[in-house]
Write a protein that holds these residues in place. Sequence first.
Motif, short mmCIF file in Angstrom:
data_model
loop_
_atom_site.label_atom_id
_atom_site.label_comp_id
_atom_site.label_asym_id
_atom_site.label_seq_id
_atom_site.Cartn_x
_atom_site.Cartn_y
_atom_site.Cartn_z
N ALA A 85 -1.81 -2.49 -3.82
CA ALA A 85 -2.43 -1.21 -3.48
C ALA A 85 -3.28 -0.70 -4.64
CB ALA A 85 -1.37 -0.19 -3.11
N PRO A 90 -0.24 -5.16 1.80
CA PRO A 90 0.37 -3.99 1.14
C PRO A 90 0.91 -2.97 2.12
CG PRO A 90 -1.99 -4.17 0.64
CD PRO A 90 -1.61 -5.40 1.36
N ILE A 91 0.27 -2.84 3.25
CA ILE A 91 0.73 -1.85 4.21
C ILE A 91 2.13 -2.22 4.71
CG2 ILE A 91 0.30 -0.79 6.45
CD1 ILE A 91 -2.65 -1.35 6.01
N LEU A 128 4.79 -1.89 1.99
CA LEU A 128 5.17 -0.54 1.58
C LEU A 128 5.66 0.30 2.75
CD1 LEU A 128 2.17 0.11 -0.81
CD2 LEU A 128 4.53 -0.27 -1.45
#
Lengths: 428, 227
Positions: free
Chosen positions: A331, A421-422, A425
């Motif tokens: 990110a 990354p989505i 996280l």
Amino acid sequence: MRYIDIIATANHNLKRNKLRTILTIVAVFIGSFTITLTVGLNAGVNDYISKQLGTLGGDNVLIVTAKGMNSAPTSEPKEYNPNQSTNSTFGLTINTMNDVDVAKIKSVDKVTKVTPQLIPTVSYIQGSSDKKYQLASVNQMVDGIKVDVVAGSAPDNNSTDNQIDILPSYVSVLGFKDNTDAVGKTLTIAAKTPLGLIQTVEAKIVGVQNDSLLASGGFMINDHLTRQLYDITTEGMPDSIRNNYYAVVATISSGMTEKEITDVKNMVKDLGYNAMTVRDRIGTVSTIINAISYALIGFGAVALLAASFGVINTLFMAVQERTKEIGLMKAVGMSGGRVFILFSIEAILLGFWGSLIGMSLAYVVGSGLSNYASQTFLKDLKGFTLIEFPITYLLIVMGVVMLIAYLAGTLPARRAAKLNPIDALRYE
Amino acid sequence: MIEVKNISKTYGKNENSFTALHDVSFKISDGSSLAILGKSGSGKSTLMHILALLDKPTKGSVLIDDSDTSEMTSHELDKLRNEKFGFVFQQFFMNSNDTVLDNVILPLKVAGVTKRERKRRALEALKAVEMLDKAKNKASDLSGGQKQRVCIARALVNNPSIIFADEPTGNLDTATGDVIENLLFGLHKDKGITLIIVTHDADLAAKCEENIYMRDGKIVTKREAKL
């Protein structure tokens, strides 16, 4: 991210879970240790062989033997050849050569001399003292072979006297003061006739030789002495038994190129014999040593293969645990490529430490074993370091282990690099 | 300035497709604060991911300072996020076994800043959130509020123009939450950093200059605060 930071981060990551890292390194260490020791053993033995035998000389002699009978049960039946001389030992019949063969080989262009190799058995030897000693064997001198003398010289095949070299371990028991003192003295050698009668001959000690793989505890004698002893041990026997040779040595005229020597060798082979130069002989010994070494290295490689699964497992667990961390790094702008490099370096470091520790310990253990060997069973073989560690071999082993570790880390590293990354996280 | 032009986001294909965002457009000017509200599944998180360049829209474009991000390589996007964006998450996302300082340094490490320089800037950021004395502590030693402060320091350390906050007070009690909110808005005013906050909290939303209310992937209400 700068490369130096990637390496520092990778190192830091490995330190996070010390126990897991140590256990993985131990697995790699076991494989590295085994392989390094084996490579060292191979290096040491081959080095001795080439040192001892490679400088042996004898470039212009051929060792000629008869083509052996095929004793393998599955081969085709061979026709009986009444002209082929044979000899039986322990129920195994081997093709040998006789004087007809000697003449044939002598007729080959550039062959100057053909000497049958004889192996007379010696009953005892006696020096200036009264004691009689056993002798394991006598070895017939081959022209041109360099010999490791500590006093005097090698026996001369051109001499019409009986000449012999003795081993250093016999010097004092035979009644001589030291190696130099022994040279020039007379040695009495006794052999038994087929009927059991002891006959003696006298030989001049022309030199003292170090024991070697070739000699194996035997004394070297010249052709003249060989013939005399052989005549005793075969006294009264018919020609077909006396003139029966396992091997003959064909001397080639000097000053020939390697190709010319090979040509002579092929001409001898064309006559139906096996011919080897000294170098060929060494080659066979080396081949055997190497074959055994490769088998042992194979075992080490299996251990390394198992260890690489340890690396894969460790890294997969790391990726799994650090999913969120990877997501955050991505990110804030870390590329997938860099993530791949980061995890790959963690894998390589595992390989590095495992191989470093493995090689270091192998060095210590190997050197210790070598020293022990030199003082015990290799005591009489000078210059034989059982286990050697040439730097290039060590670096190659380390490189290969690190490569294997890198390859093992590829799949986990790829998975880390591809993390979204989505997803990483996501709030759970 | 961020501009969003007719973006849509669809997952899956044909019959199984799900549209998270329908043709959304708006602008966010520099130095403003925006709250994105909506129930779960309204598309607010998807919208923020696209604004933060963590995800690409299926249709439409996102313009950052008039540059069209759909024409950027992933390397350029990484660089853009690294240099211009800061992130604050509900769950903090810190490395618990590392020190506070190491956590704050991360974006600078990724950027390739030298060791000395990044330490200096990290300490500055910690000072701004009043956590300087805890620089050498392990991150796991901190309370929730302290952790979020460190996260804000981390979001600040690269001097971003925009901070994205996803439910920044979600894991904090009211009192601590207020402290964090004040910190965020303080920085927003002092440094002119654009704030984009995704939240359920109506009170927090009220503190922002603009609000967008999402339902089923569309903007249903846009409100500008009268300040």
